[in-house]
Design a protein around this motif. Structure first.
Motif: not given
Length: 91
Positions: A21-25, A73-76, A81-82, A84-91
């Motif tokens: 998981l990605i952690r936001v703190v 919004d900048e955090i979202y 972006a993170q 997308e970078a880790e898992h390629g483009s979604v679509g």
């Protein structure tokens, strides 16, 4: 064998191993950041590295509730972006 801690994704509400998981703190000073190592002090909320989970969390304000503060919004944008970078483009 070491037990891997489980955390709940704020988007899909599923329990997953913490390292996935990605952690936001929110730091004790009230600063928001994305915690890539999972060790930063403060209140943490977790998200699957899936843009769909991020969308659900944004829609339901789940991250804002979990961290008890307005998420800029900048955090979202950085989370998206993170992912997308880790898992390629979604679509």
């Amino acid at each position: 064998m070491k037990k891997i801690p489980q955390r709940q994704c704020t988007g899909c509400r599923e329990m997953r191993p913490k390292p996935e998981l990605i952690r936001v703190v929110r730091s004790p000073e009230g600063e928001l950041s994305i915690d890539s190592r999972g060790k930063a002090p403060g209140r943490g909320a977790y998200l699957c590295p899936d843009p769909e989970c991020l969308k659900k969390a944004v829609r339901s304000h789940a991250l804002e509730r979990a961290l008890d503060m307005k998420i800029p919004d900048e955090i979202y944008a950085r989370l998206a972006a993170q992912m997308e970078a880790e898992h390629g483009s979604v679509g």
